[in-house]
Design an enzyme around this catalytic site. Structure first.
Site, PDB file in Angstrom:
ATOM      1  N   HIS A 116      14.908  42.642  43.120  1.00 32.56           N
ATOM      2  CA  HIS A 116      14.508  43.607  44.117  1.00 32.56           C
ATOM      3  C   HIS A 116      14.310  45.002  43.267  1.00 32.56           C
ATOM      4  O   HIS A 116      13.582  45.708  43.704  1.00 32.56           O
ATOM      5  CB  HIS A 116      15.627  44.120  44.902  1.00 32.56           C
ATOM      6  CG  HIS A 116      16.324  42.953  45.978  1.00 32.56           C
ATOM      7  ND1 HIS A 116      15.317  42.154  46.475  1.00 32.56           N
ATOM      8  CD2 HIS A 116      17.331  42.515  46.250  1.00 32.56           C
ATOM      9  CE1 HIS A 116      16.267  41.187  47.116  1.00 32.56           C
ATOM     10  NE2 HIS A 116      17.339  41.493  46.877  1.00 32.56           N
TER      11      HIS A 116
HETATM   12 ZN   LIG Z   1      20.599  37.875  46.903  1.00 39.85          ZN
END
Ligand SMILES: [Zn+2]
Length: 307
Positions: A116
């Site tokens: 992320h």
């Molecule tokens: Zn994850």
């Protein structure tokens, strides 16, 4: 086949924080019982290595501890020097795993998978994007031209997809829960979205379609595989319903396929948030056992695996 770990670089967290820090040392101990001679501590990723995937201003603020409160909330960790070192070590371990893969067929990072993290911000427990940093490192070192990032963590690899948008040399493939975090997804080169509650059979059927498509389009010299443990039915953040046997079949299918095609693979662990950390460790350990079965014997006899 080398296995890299960084769990001695502990990220200090407040009590009750949901990031499963203890899983890393538990996994390292479990792996050491069968493969201690293969295990190494990797160097920390250098600024030069970080800057191939991240904006200079972001790296500087992470290192200096000058990210604002909102940026730190987005990451989800309190800032500390230890957090910076831990994040560098985890990225360094994926770089080292890639080198091991290119020398011996397979390399493993017992952490990593921080997908992320974008070029200019961190998010969802991800500070630096280890797969992106490692892919660019292999290219810069002249070890690999084309890289496939195969992301089977249950959450979409949005940071990786965004970093490599417009870069045809790195192919991003993410198979993840449609309704899960991140709620605003980036476009990977190939995204496979699964409904809540997807169980073993439909998951494996989707994988058997997606993997050859990804390999066919990517033409990789190297695969970085994010073997997330969070598609597990007992995961608190996963929303899918894979059993441990289903996850083992997933890993076996991916690793068998890559081995059959002679493709080097670096494996990172990525997420795993089951209530009982022992379940997460079981799942990650099964991934490594599968890799050892395929590459372990071969590499013991190979002098090329000594670095
Ligand atoms: Zn994850």
């Amino acid at each position: 086949m080398r296995i890299f770990y960084a769990d001695q670089f502990v990220l200090p967290l407040p009590a009750g924080h949901r990031f499963p820090m203890p899983k890393y040392s538990a996994l390292r101990e479990r792996v050491a019982a069968v493969a201690a001679d293969r295990m190494r501590v990797a160097d920390a990723a250098s600024d030069v290595e970080l800057l191939r995937a991240h904006d200079a201003a972001y790296v500087r603020r992470v290192v200096d501890g000058t990210l604002d409160a909102q940026a730190m909330r987005r990451i989800g960790f309190p800032w500390s020097h230890a957090m910076v070192e831990r994040s560098r070590r985890s990225a360094g371990a994926t770089i080292a795993a890639c080198r091991s893969a290119l020398e011996s067929g397979c390399g493993v990072n017992l952490a990593g998978g921080t997908h992320h993290a974008h070029a200019g911000f961190g998010e969802g427990f991800c500070v630096f994007n280890d797969a992106a940093i490692a892919a660019r490192a292999m290219q810069a070192e002249g070890r690999a031209g084309r890289v496939l990032v195969l992301d089977l963590d249950v959450h979409q690899g949005d940071g990786t997809a965004a970093i490599f948008a417009g870069d045809d040399s790195v192919f991003t493939c993410s198979m993840h829960g449609r309704a899960n975090f991140p709620f605003r997804k980036s476009a990977s080169d190939l995204d496979i979205e699964l409904d809540d509650g997807t169980a073993d059979a439909p998951y494996l059927a989707a994988l058997r379609v997606a993997l050859p498509r990804a390999l066919d389009r990517a033409h990789p010299d190297l695969v970085i595989y994010l073997a997330g443990a969070d598609p597990f039915e007992g995961d608190r953040l996963g929303r899918l319903s894979l059993s441990k046997a289903g996850l083992e079949a997933r890993d076996r299918h991916v690793l068998d396929t890559l081995r059959d095609q002679g493709l080097p693979v670096a494996i990172a662990m990525a997420g795993g948030y089951a209530k009982d950390i022992a379940d997460v460790v079981d799942i990650h350990y099964a991934t490594i056992r599968c890799a050892l079965a395929l590459w372990g014997a071969q590499c013991t006899a190979s002098p090329a695996a000594s670095s």
